[in-house]
Design an enzyme around this catalytic site. Structure first.
Site, mmCIF file in Angstrom:
data_model
loop_
_atom_site.group_PDB
_atom_site.id
_atom_site.type_symbol
_atom_site.label_atom_id
_atom_site.label_comp_id
_atom_site.label_asym_id
_atom_site.label_seq_id
_atom_site.Cartn_x
_atom_site.Cartn_y
_atom_site.Cartn_z
ATOM 1 N N LYS A 1 0.802 -1.224 0.000
ATOM 2 C CA LYS A 1 0.000 0.000 0.000
ATOM 3 C C LYS A 1 0.837 1.278 0.000
ATOM 4 O O LYS A 1 0.287 2.360 -0.232
ATOM 5 C CB LYS A 1 -0.956 -0.017 1.184
ATOM 6 C CG LYS A 1 -2.002 -1.114 1.093
ATOM 7 C CD LYS A 1 -2.895 -0.939 -0.119
ATOM 8 C CE LYS A 1 -4.050 -1.921 -0.105
ATOM 9 N NZ LYS A 1 -5.006 -1.638 -1.177
ATOM 10 N N SER B 1 -2.386 -12.703 4.059
ATOM 11 C CA SER B 1 -2.946 -12.684 2.703
ATOM 12 C C SER B 1 -1.933 -13.258 1.713
ATOM 13 O O SER B 1 -2.310 -13.722 0.630
ATOM 14 C CB SER B 1 -3.375 -11.271 2.295
ATOM 15 O OG SER B 1 -2.294 -10.495 1.829
HETATM 16 C C1 LIG Z 1 -2.567 -7.597 3.503
HETATM 17 C C2 LIG Z 1 -3.309 -7.244 2.257
HETATM 18 N N1 LIG Z 1 -3.449 -8.156 1.302
HETATM 19 C C3 LIG Z 1 -4.116 -7.896 0.151
HETATM 20 C C4 LIG Z 1 -4.706 -6.674 -0.095
HETATM 21 C C5 LIG Z 1 -5.430 -6.423 -1.403
HETATM 22 O O1 LIG Z 1 -4.842 -5.440 -2.224
HETATM 23 P P1 LIG Z 1 -5.719 -4.506 -3.184
HETATM 24 O O2 LIG Z 1 -6.388 -3.476 -2.321
HETATM 25 O O3 LIG Z 1 -4.740 -3.870 -4.118
HETATM 26 O O4 LIG Z 1 -6.726 -5.337 -3.874
HETATM 27 C C6 LIG Z 1 -4.599 -5.713 0.911
HETATM 28 C C7 LIG Z 1 -5.276 -4.432 0.782
HETATM 29 O O5 LIG Z 1 -6.379 -4.326 0.383
HETATM 30 C C8 LIG Z 1 -3.888 -5.991 2.093
HETATM 31 O O6 LIG Z 1 -3.755 -5.064 3.071
#
Ligand SMILES: Cc1ncc(COP(=O)(O)O)c(C=O)c1O
Lengths: 91, 321
Positions: free
Chosen positions: B44, B262
């Site tokens: 991010k 994630s």
């Molecule tokens: C730990 C984590 N994984 C995956 C995502 C997904 O990314 P995106 O918002 O670009 O879809 C985020 C944020 O949304 C996240 O903070």
């Protein structure tokens, strides 16, 4: 064919509080139809007036989103699991 | 080694590491893009910098003003880091059911936290931030879910980095939150190599969210629709907590990558794609997946050390995307 459907917390009140229910069907559309026939309260939550799956509803078969398979025509077989979830954002 | 004048210069240009020893298919390589190497600790940082610079360029954001943003943690942390550097005040609407580490990191960077009900999950935080920004028009609402700078940052940086490092990429797998990563990287890769396939993974967050009145309280980010989400992606699947934890642990023990939860979900998705890939028909494959952040902010969940059965239940109520 008897298919297990997992319901999210928000829909359980319309299905006598159950988190999973077993219904019949040979594709996802038939499973959804059997589901709303058994629990009519679910109808308006899942389908719009034209009978399509609502935008904010995601349906998965064995955890894969059916929008990227054959949608409601996606075939199901014994032992498959259908999951219904509201769309949730992350970030 | 150069001497940098600002931490923001360290955002992006993250390394990619080969973790093919985890691949179930000898014809499929699996590569991890380590976004946790960004200075505020996650993917991010890229979009936070891009959104702030876009708001500065438009004249909306000037020193002394207040930023408001809903976030499950990472976007808020990245914005708070930059806000501190550039003289903005910042308020983050944070669901109650994120880990305490996320709250602490936000506070360490000087953010004010506004708690939104845990039962409403991320969707509730988005709604609360929207209402607050309407009531306080002098605040700057960056709105990562609808801000073009979010996918554009990935289109301009993450995507080109991946293609430069892995010209033979065949598949890209990432978590779906705002969809910025998948839309931006995916659009870039498909323009350059239309045969690349894109797969999204998501946690089953909607299962336990109790505060929704109906499924109409569901939420699809405008970025997803605007960038052609359904048409751009080739598949999307849920990865449940047990599997996310198992693959996160493999990243740590078998690869030395101290990854967030994630990342394990994305790796689980990559492994499924690899297992199904038929090299006799489609040739060898190279899958790139995203390690979004490190493990640090999730240690308190027990996901890294406690018996699996004990943490799975607990994690069902925690937001980790
Ligand atoms: C730990 C984590 N994984 C995956 C995502 C997904 O990314 P995106 O918002 O670009 O879809 C985020 C944020 O949304 C996240 O903070």
């Amino acid at each position: 064919m008897s298919i297990t459907v997992r319901l999210p917390t928000v829909l359980r009140p319309q299905a006598n509080g159950q988190s999973t229910v077993k219904v019949e069907g040979s594709n996802v559309g038939e499973v959804v139809n059997s589901l709303v026939a058994a629990y009519p309260g679910l109808q308006s939550n899942l389908l719009d007036d034209s009978g399509s799956v609502r935008k904010f509803v995601n349906i998965y078969i064995n955890d894969e989103d059916i929008r990227f398979l054959d949608k409601l025509q996606t075939p199901v077989s014994e032992g498959d699991e259908v999951a219904i979830l509201p769309a949730v954002a992350g970030g | 080694m150069a001497v940098y004048s600002s931490i923001t210069e360290l955002i992006g240009n993250t390394p990619i590491i080969d973790v093919s020893h985890l691949s179930p298919n000898p014809d499929v390589r699996i590569l991890a893009k380590l976004e946790g190497q960004n200075p505020a600790g996650s993917v991010k940082d890229r979009i936070a910098l891009a959104m702030i610079e876009a708001a500065e360029a438009s004249g909306e954001l000037v020193p002394g003003r207040t930023i408001i943003e809903p976030s499950s943690g990472n976007t808020g942390i990245a914005l708070a880091m930059l806000a501190g550097l550039r003289g903005y005040k910042i308020k983050i609407v944070l669901p109650e059911n994120v880990t305490p580490e996320r709250r602490q990191v936000l506070e360490a960077f000087g953010a004010e936290i506004i708690s939104s009900p845990g039962a409403e999950g991320s969707n509730g935080a988005v709604r609360m931030a929207q209402a607050l920004s309407e009531a306080n028009p002098e605040w700057v609402f960056l709105y990562q879910y609808g801000n073009e700078a979010n996918p554009t940052a990935h289109y301009e940086t993450t995507g080109p980095e991946i293609l430069a490092d892995v010209p033979d990429i065949t598949h890209f797998v990432a978590g779906l939150g705002t969809s910025g990563t998948l839309m931006g990287v995916g659009t870039y890769l498909k323009e350059a190599k239309p045969e690349v396939k894109l797969f999204a993974v998501e946690p089953p967050s909607g299962e336990r969210v109790e505060g929704l009145r109906s499924l109409d309280d569901g939420y699809v980010p405008p970025v997803f629709d605007k960038w052609g989400g359904l048409d751009l992606l080739d598949g999307k699947r849920i990865v449940r907590p047990a599997e996310s934890i198992e693959w996160t642990r493999r990243l740590i023990t078998d690869c030395g990558i101290f990854a967030g939860l994630s990342s394990g979900a994305a790796l689980a998705g990559a492994v499924k794609v690899a297992a199904r890939h038929d090299a006799a028909v489609d040739g060898p494959a190279v899958i790139v997946f995203v390690v979004c952040d490190g493990a640090w902010k999730y240690l308190s969940t027990g996901a890294y050390t406690s018996p699996l059965a004990d943490v799975v239940e607990n994690l069902g109520d925690t937001i980790y995307f």
